[in-house]
Design an enzyme around this catalytic site. Structure first.
Site, PDB file in Angstrom:
ATOM      1  N   ASN A  39     -10.595  -2.635  -5.959  1.00 53.18           N
ATOM      2  CA  ASN A  39      -9.815  -1.654  -6.723  1.00 53.18           C
ATOM      3  C   ASN A  39     -10.373  -1.443  -8.141  1.00 53.18           C
ATOM      4  O   ASN A  39     -10.051  -0.443  -8.786  1.00 53.18           O
ATOM      5  CB  ASN A  39      -8.333  -2.057  -6.806  1.00 53.18           C
ATOM      6  CG  ASN A  39      -7.570  -1.923  -5.500  1.00 53.18           C
ATOM      7  OD1 ASN A  39      -6.614  -2.659  -5.252  1.00 53.18           O
ATOM      8  ND2 ASN A  39      -7.952  -0.972  -4.648  1.00 53.18           N
TER       9      ASN A  39
ATOM     10  N   ASP B  94       0.829  -1.209   0.000  1.00 52.43           N
ATOM     11  CA  ASP B  94       0.000   0.000   0.000  1.00 52.43           C
ATOM     12  C   ASP B  94       0.864   1.261   0.000  1.00 52.43           C
ATOM     13  O   ASP B  94       2.003   1.249   0.469  1.00 52.43           O
ATOM     14  CB  ASP B  94      -0.912  -0.032   1.250  1.00 52.43           C
ATOM     15  CG  ASP B  94      -2.070   0.940   1.129  1.00 52.43           C
ATOM     16  OD1 ASP B  94      -2.398   1.362   0.001  1.00 52.43           O
ATOM     17  OD2 ASP B  94      -2.660   1.285   2.173  1.00 52.43           O
TER      18      ASP B  94
HETATM   19  C1  IPE Z   1      -5.324  -2.777  -0.452  1.00 54.48           C
HETATM   20  O1  IPE Z   1      -5.014  -1.434  -0.580  1.00 54.48           O
HETATM   21  C2  IPE Z   1      -5.214  -3.450  -1.773  1.00 54.48           C
HETATM   22  C3  IPE Z   1      -3.866  -3.574  -2.313  1.00 54.48           C
HETATM   23  C4  IPE Z   1      -2.764  -3.228  -1.721  1.00 54.48           C
HETATM   24  C5  IPE Z   1      -3.787  -4.160  -3.607  1.00 54.48           C
HETATM   25  P1  IPE Z   1      -6.154  -0.320  -0.738  1.00 54.48           P
HETATM   26  O2  IPE Z   1      -5.449   0.971  -0.839  1.00 54.48           O
HETATM   27  O3  IPE Z   1      -7.054  -0.683  -1.850  1.00 54.48           O
HETATM   28  O4  IPE Z   1      -6.948  -0.470   0.624  1.00 54.48           O
HETATM   29  P2  IPE Z   1      -7.854   0.574   1.413  1.00 54.48           P
HETATM   30  O5  IPE Z   1      -8.847   1.104   0.425  1.00 54.48           O
HETATM   31  O6  IPE Z   1      -6.962   1.638   1.935  1.00 54.48           O
HETATM   32  O7  IPE Z   1      -8.478  -0.210   2.525  1.00 54.48           O
HETATM   33  C1  IPE Z   2      -1.340   0.310  -3.407  1.00 54.65           C
HETATM   34  O1  IPE Z   2      -1.172   1.676  -3.407  1.00 54.65           O
HETATM   35  C2  IPE Z   2      -1.551  -0.269  -4.791  1.00 54.65           C
HETATM   36  C3  IPE Z   2      -2.948  -0.642  -5.091  1.00 54.65           C
HETATM   37  C4  IPE Z   2      -3.940  -0.645  -4.266  1.00 54.65           C
HETATM   38  C5  IPE Z   2      -3.238  -1.038  -6.458  1.00 54.65           C
HETATM   39  P1  IPE Z   2      -2.409   2.671  -3.426  1.00 54.65           P
HETATM   40  O2  IPE Z   2      -2.734   2.978  -4.843  1.00 54.65           O
HETATM   41  O3  IPE Z   2      -3.519   2.154  -2.616  1.00 54.65           O
HETATM   42  O4  IPE Z   2      -1.770   3.952  -2.742  1.00 54.65           O
HETATM   43  P2  IPE Z   2      -2.467   4.910  -1.674  1.00 54.65           P
HETATM   44  O5  IPE Z   2      -2.957   4.037  -0.552  1.00 54.65           O
HETATM   45  O6  IPE Z   2      -3.580   5.605  -2.375  1.00 54.65           O
HETATM   46  O7  IPE Z   2      -1.375   5.821  -1.240  1.00 54.65           O
HETATM   47 MG    MG Z   3      -4.077   2.355  -0.658  1.00 50.47          MG
END
Ligand code: IPE
Ligand code: IPE
Ligand code: MG
Length: 253
Positions: free
Chosen positions: A72, A24
């Site tokens: 996502n 994340d």
């Molecule tokens: C979890 O991260 C999914 C992945 C790392 C692929 P998200 O960024 O989607 O999770 P939330 O929305 O903060 O819970």
């Molecule tokens: C994790 O990084 C990757 C995916 C969930 C695909 P994020 O895209 O969730 O990054 P933040 O949490 O918005 O910083």
């Molecule tokens: Mg995230």
């Protein structure tokens, strides 16, 4: 301490057999630099390579990376498309390294939702690496723990309705045979980067007794050193599985 010293230290104690990582913080990493979120996702794929290499060097049996959740798909279409492009690029670029290092590439999730240009190289790499025994690298793609539990339950209910499985014959082991993670060792350690302290639908069943490690480091900054630090922290935990500390010490002597 440099990375090779850290790795030597990690090797002195038992390794987690199966590490799950919620990668994340790519978006925040990029936004903090005034860049597009996709710049963070791209840098994140370098972390994937570095962390995979390090886990393989250390001798970890299974590494599961949460790359894209079922939820996502609801992100802005440009971001979803950019992530799918990056995934395809990753599969093509890492092919040689995966094959050269005896890594078995595996994937869990609602894989039929992936576009063909991702699904094809994914299926090809899974097939050609299926016999590899070095390490199982599982990509959780279009993955959700609740979705996985529902899929398992549906399959089991179908067997019950067909009369081939009586409800009282359902055991934990049989249930696990119907999960997408079938055959993988139990998850010992779940790492989440970027400061959030939640599972976000990752390996819900499989994490029942996993140790959880949270770090504020964003995924693009998480490399071999940070993986070693997470494993070292894990090695200092006492896993009790419901028993008392005294019982464990007695069993250990
Ligand atoms: C979890 O991260 C999914 C992945 C790392 C692929 P998200 O960024 O989607 O999770 P939330 O929305 O903060 O819970
Ligand atoms: C994790 O990084 C990757 C995916 C969930 C695909 P994020 O895209 O969730 O990054 P933040 O949490 O918005 O910083
Ligand atoms: Mg995230």
């Amino acid at each position: 301490m440099d990375t090779s010293e850290l790795e030597a230290k990690v090797r002195q104690r038992g390794l987690p057999k199966h590490i799950g990582v919620i990668m994340d913080g790519n978006g925040r990493w990029a936004e903090a630099r005034g860049e597009d979120r996709l710049v963070g996702h791209r840098e994140g794929s370098t972390s994937v390579r570095e962390v995979t290499r390090c886990a393989r060097r250390l001798g970890v049996q299974a590494l599961t990376l949460y790359a894209f959740s079922s939820q996502n798909w609801s992100r802005p279409p440009e971001e979803v498309a950019g992530l799918m492009d990056l995934l395809r690029e990753y599969l093509l670029k890492e092919r040689e390294e995966i094959l050269g290092n005896q890594i078995r590439l595996n994937a869990i999730g609602e894989l039929d939702r992936l576009p063909r240009y991702v699904k094809e190289p994914l299926d090809e790499l899974r097939a050609v690496s299926a016999h590899h025994t070095g390490m199982t690298l599982t990509l959780a793609l279009s993955y959700g723990g609740k979705e996985e539990l529902l899929a398992a339950t549906r399959a089991l209910m179908a067997r019950a309705v067909a009369g081939t499985l009586a409800p009282d014959r359902l055991t934990e082991e049989l249930f696990e045979q119907h999960l997408w993670t079938k055959g993988l060792p139990p998850v010992d350690l779940v790492v989440r980067t970027s400061g959030e302290r939640r599972l976000s639908n990752f390996l819900l069943w499989q994490s029942a007794y996993a140790e959880l490690h949270f770090t504020d480091t964003h995924w693009p900054d998480f490399r071999a050193q940070q993986l070693c630090e997470a494993i070292l922290a894990y090695q200092h935990r006492e896993r009790r599985f419901g028993l008392t500390g005294a019982q464990l010490r007695r069993a250990g002597t």
